[in-house]
Design a protein around this motif. Structure first.
Motif, PDB file in Angstrom:
ATOM      1  N   SER A 161       0.898  -1.250  -0.064  1.00  0.00           N
ATOM      2  CA  SER A 161       0.082   0.249  -0.032  1.00  0.00           C
ATOM      3  C   SER A 161       0.910   1.191   0.047  1.00  0.00           C
ATOM      4  N   LEU A 162       2.111   1.288   0.648  1.00  0.00           N
ATOM      5  CA  LEU A 162       2.925   2.272   0.726  1.00  0.00           C
ATOM      6  C   LEU A 162       3.271   2.770  -0.802  1.00  0.00           C
ATOM      7  N   HIS A 163       3.733   1.789  -1.599  1.00  0.00           N
ATOM      8  CA  HIS A 163       4.047   1.859  -2.908  1.00  0.00           C
ATOM      9  C   HIS A 163       2.812   2.391  -3.866  1.00  0.00           C
ATOM     10  N   GLY A 164       1.428   1.719  -3.583  1.00  0.00           N
ATOM     11  CA  GLY A 164       0.402   2.137  -4.148  1.00  0.00           C
ATOM     12  C   GLY A 164       0.050   3.598  -4.076  1.00  0.00           C
ATOM     13  N   GLY A 169      -0.010   9.518  -6.126  1.00  0.00           N
ATOM     14  CA  GLY A 169       0.411  10.757  -6.086  1.00  0.00           C
ATOM     15  C   GLY A 169       1.313  11.225  -7.237  1.00  0.00           C
ATOM     16  N   GLN A 170       2.032  10.146  -7.604  1.00  0.00           N
ATOM     17  CA  GLN A 170       2.984  10.624  -8.908  1.00  0.00           C
ATOM     18  C   GLN A 170       1.995  10.823 -10.039  1.00  0.00           C
ATOM     19  N   HIS A 171       1.250  10.039 -10.282  1.00  0.00           N
ATOM     20  CA  HIS A 171       0.101  10.277 -11.470  1.00  0.00           C
ATOM     21  C   HIS A 171      -0.482  11.622 -11.595  1.00  0.00           C
ATOM     22  N   LEU A 172      -0.724  12.041 -10.272  1.00  0.00           N
ATOM     23  CA  LEU A 172      -1.523  13.276 -10.438  1.00  0.00           C
ATOM     24  C   LEU A 172      -0.664  14.611 -10.557  1.00  0.00           C
ATOM     25  N   ILE A 173       0.679  14.294 -10.001  1.00  0.00           N
ATOM     26  CA  ILE A 173       1.772  15.090 -10.260  1.00  0.00           C
ATOM     27  C   ILE A 173       2.420  15.327 -11.600  1.00  0.00           C
ATOM     28  N   ALA A 174       2.339  14.152 -12.168  1.00  0.00           N
ATOM     29  CA  ALA A 174       2.979  14.045 -13.695  1.00  0.00           C
ATOM     30  C   ALA A 174       1.771  14.672 -14.852  1.00  0.00           C
ATOM     31  N   HIS A 175       0.519  14.733 -14.254  1.00  0.00           N
ATOM     32  CA  HIS A 175      -0.522  15.382 -14.906  1.00  0.00           C
ATOM     33  C   HIS A 175      -0.769  16.940 -14.710  1.00  0.00           C
ATOM     34  N   GLN A 193      -3.000   4.018   6.461  1.00  0.00           N
ATOM     35  CA  GLN A 193      -2.024   4.807   7.002  1.00  0.00           C
ATOM     36  C   GLN A 193      -0.773   4.732   5.678  1.00  0.00           C
ATOM     37  N   MET A 194      -0.615   3.534   5.447  1.00  0.00           N
ATOM     38  CA  MET A 194       0.489   3.191   4.297  1.00  0.00           C
ATOM     39  C   MET A 194       0.039   3.935   3.006  1.00  0.00           C
ATOM     40  N   ARG A 195      -1.243   4.076   2.628  1.00  0.00           N
ATOM     41  CA  ARG A 195      -1.582   4.619   1.227  1.00  0.00           C
ATOM     42  C   ARG A 195      -1.387   6.184   1.545  1.00  0.00           C
ATOM     43  N   PHE A 196      -1.722   6.680   2.724  1.00  0.00           N
ATOM     44  CA  PHE A 196      -1.669   8.168   2.737  1.00  0.00           C
ATOM     45  C   PHE A 196      -0.239   8.526   3.221  1.00  0.00           C
ATOM     46  N   THR A 197       0.729   7.690   3.559  1.00  0.00           N
ATOM     47  CA  THR A 197       2.065   7.999   3.628  1.00  0.00           C
ATOM     48  C   THR A 197       2.855   7.866   2.457  1.00  0.00           C
ATOM     49  N   GLY A 198       2.415   6.984   1.629  1.00  0.00           N
ATOM     50  CA  GLY A 198       3.040   6.821   0.172  1.00  0.00           C
ATOM     51  C   GLY A 198       2.803   8.035  -0.668  1.00  0.00           C
ATOM     52  N   PHE A 199       1.683   8.437  -0.582  1.00  0.00           N
ATOM     53  CA  PHE A 199       0.888   9.636  -1.148  1.00  0.00           C
ATOM     54  C   PHE A 199       1.794  10.933  -0.921  1.00  0.00           C
ATOM     55  N   LYS A 200       1.840  11.320   0.618  1.00  0.00           N
ATOM     56  CA  LYS A 200       2.714  11.953   0.947  1.00  0.00           C
ATOM     57  C   LYS A 200       4.115  12.321   0.525  1.00  0.00           C
ATOM     58  N   GLN A 319       4.340 -10.046  -0.211  1.00  0.00           N
ATOM     59  CA  GLN A 319       3.809  -8.721  -0.690  1.00  0.00           C
ATOM     60  C   GLN A 319       3.915  -8.705  -1.981  1.00  0.00           C
ATOM     61  N   LEU A 320       2.417  -8.323  -2.579  1.00  0.00           N
ATOM     62  CA  LEU A 320       2.213  -8.256  -3.900  1.00  0.00           C
ATOM     63  C   LEU A 320       2.040  -6.806  -4.478  1.00  0.00           C
ATOM     64  N   GLU A 321       2.758  -6.473  -5.575  1.00  0.00           N
ATOM     65  CA  GLU A 321       2.736  -5.213  -5.895  1.00  0.00           C
ATOM     66  C   GLU A 321       1.576  -4.586  -6.552  1.00  0.00           C
ATOM     67  N   PRO A 322       1.090  -3.439  -6.299  1.00  0.00           N
ATOM     68  CA  PRO A 322      -0.008  -2.785  -7.107  1.00  0.00           C
ATOM     69  C   PRO A 322       0.441  -2.008  -8.286  1.00  0.00           C
ATOM     70  N   LYS A 323      -0.378  -1.705  -9.322  1.00  0.00           N
ATOM     71  CA  LYS A 323       0.030  -1.055 -10.469  1.00  0.00           C
ATOM     72  C   LYS A 323      -0.979   0.370 -10.686  1.00  0.00           C
ATOM     73  N   LEU A 324      -0.676   1.014 -11.515  1.00  0.00           N
ATOM     74  CA  LEU A 324      -1.657   1.964 -11.965  1.00  0.00           C
ATOM     75  C   LEU A 324      -2.528   1.613 -13.172  1.00  0.00           C
ATOM     76  N   VAL A 325      -3.750   2.038 -13.096  1.00  0.00           N
ATOM     77  CA  VAL A 325      -4.540   1.743 -14.316  1.00  0.00           C
ATOM     78  C   VAL A 325      -5.143   2.819 -14.451  1.00  0.00           C
ATOM     79  N   VAL A 326      -5.022   3.480 -15.940  1.00  0.00           N
ATOM     80  CA  VAL A 326      -5.381   4.745 -16.401  1.00  0.00           C
ATOM     81  C   VAL A 326      -6.681   4.827 -17.152  1.00  0.00           C
ATOM     82  N   ARG A 327      -7.578   5.395 -16.486  1.00  0.00           N
ATOM     83  CA  ARG A 327      -8.838   5.489 -17.245  1.00  0.00           C
ATOM     84  C   ARG A 327      -9.448   6.887 -17.723  1.00  0.00           C
ATOM     85  N   ASN A 328     -10.255   7.745 -17.138  1.00  0.00           N
ATOM     86  CA  ASN A 328     -10.783   8.867 -17.544  1.00  0.00           C
ATOM     87  C   ASN A 328     -11.253   9.800 -16.427  1.00  0.00           C
ATOM     88  N   THR A 329     -10.718   9.665 -15.304  1.00  0.00           N
ATOM     89  CA  THR A 329     -11.044  10.617 -14.306  1.00  0.00           C
ATOM     90  C   THR A 329      -9.978  11.533 -13.823  1.00  0.00           C
TER      91      THR A 329
END
Length: 333
Positions: A161-164, A169-175, A193-200, A319-329
């Motif tokens: 979740s930290l990496h997710g 956050g990276q995707h929003l910044i890149a746009h 907690q982990m998702r928010f920490t990774g985002f920050k 530990q399984l790794e998440p990945k970005l899925v780009v759609r339309n939002t």
């Protein structure tokens, strides 16, 4: 109810021969096997799973405990667990805690009394808990899915979740977004907690300050995202993008935005987390972080079966790794 003795009498063979045919433990000629199976069918005989489990000290059953939620994430994980149990010749007993602490403890006791061969726990009340049932049955393997610190020995299967959160956050910044907010999950929950920490972390690396007015805590349900966005849009200044820490809250936030005439993504970009099956069918389809739900379920079954067959295996974290899925939002600005 017919017994092996009844089958033996009707087929004209010994009881031990019937046992060899039914349990497929020793070669019996085709002609005799056919007589035995025909007699069993005529007598409507079914092997006793209870008798077999008592003899072999194994029930070929796994128990699973899940938190009650309208979030289809849980259903997709359970699907992975059930499918893999079936492929491996195991039955699954599923217990729902309905978010109740007492029911969680009672369900664990019930599963242990059912003599399950192993347990898979996916429950939000595990942090810091100690269970007497595990002390009384130390040989029953336990696998915990996707949670934080626990006070008993167990394999753990979890999403990174930290990496997710970092990817979101990276995707929003890149746009081109710099005015970015977040609807978190319950801050008492490890994954939130982990998702928010990774985002920050992603924002910090880009030199972007996080405005506290744009951070609201949700509950991982649709109404939590809906209510959180209602609060955010009351602030003096609005963000251009939000990381919403699971898809159900993201759907609730999109609904609230629509009610207030806020266009997603033209006025507000949103990225979710989990990639539930519904995410690609809402309008607009949701950009999100994919969590490998089916593989989480499969990995949990593999871990518990490995422990059943090799009880001396050391405990591990998968530990399984998440990945970005780009759609339309998410809009580029």
């Amino acid at each position: 109810m017919a017994s092996m003795k009844d089958i033996a009498k009707l087929a004209g063979v010994s009881t031990s021969t019937v046992s060899h045919v039914i349990n497929k433990r020793r070669y019996v000629s085709e002609e005799i096997s056919e007589r035995v199976n025909k007699a069993a069918k005529e007598l409507n005989y079914f092997p006793s799973a209870l008798a077999r489990s008592l003899k072999m000290n194994r029930t070929n059953t796994i128990g699973m405990l899940v938190t009650n939620s309208t979030n289809p994430f849980f259903g997709e994980v359970v699907k992975g667990v059930e499918r893999h149990c079936y492929e491996k010749g195991y039955n699954l007993i599923l217990c729902n805690t309905e978010g109740n602490h007492t029911r969680m403890r009672d369900s664990i006791d019930t599963l242990m009394q059912k003599r399950v061969d192993g347990l898979i726990l996916m429950c939000s009340f595990l942090d810091g808990e100690k269970f007497e049932s595990f002390d009384r049955s130390p040989n029953i393997p336990v696998v915990v899915m996707d949670w934080g610190e626990i006070n008993f020995e167990s394999d753990k299967i979890q999403d990174n979740s930290l990496h997710g959160g970092y990817l979101a956050g990276q995707h929003l910044i890149a746009h081109g977004h710099h005015k970015i907010g977040c609807i978190t999950g319950p801050t008492s929950r490890y994954q939130a907690q982990m998702r928010f920490t990774g985002f920050k972390k992603a924002l910090s690396e880009a030199g972007i300050s996080l405005n506290p007015d744009w951070v609201e805590e949700g509950n991982f349900e649709c109404n939590g995202g809906y209510d959180a966005l209602q609060k955010i849009i009351q602030k003096p200044e609005q963000p251009s993008a939000l990381f919403v820490c699971n898809d159900m809250m993201a759907m609730g936030a999109i609904n609230a935005a629509h009610e207030h005439g806020i266009s997603v993504p033209n006025d507000l970009s949103i990225i979710g987390y989990d990639d539930v099956h519904l995410a690609k069918f809402i309008t607009p389809s949701l950009t999100t972080i994919h969590q490998p739900k089916f593989r989480l379920g499969k990995a949990a079954v593999e871990a518990v079966l490995q422990k059943i067959n090799k009880s001396d295996e050391p405990y591990k974290v998968v530990q399984l790794e998440p990945k970005l899925v780009v759609r339309n939002t998410v809009k580029t600005i």
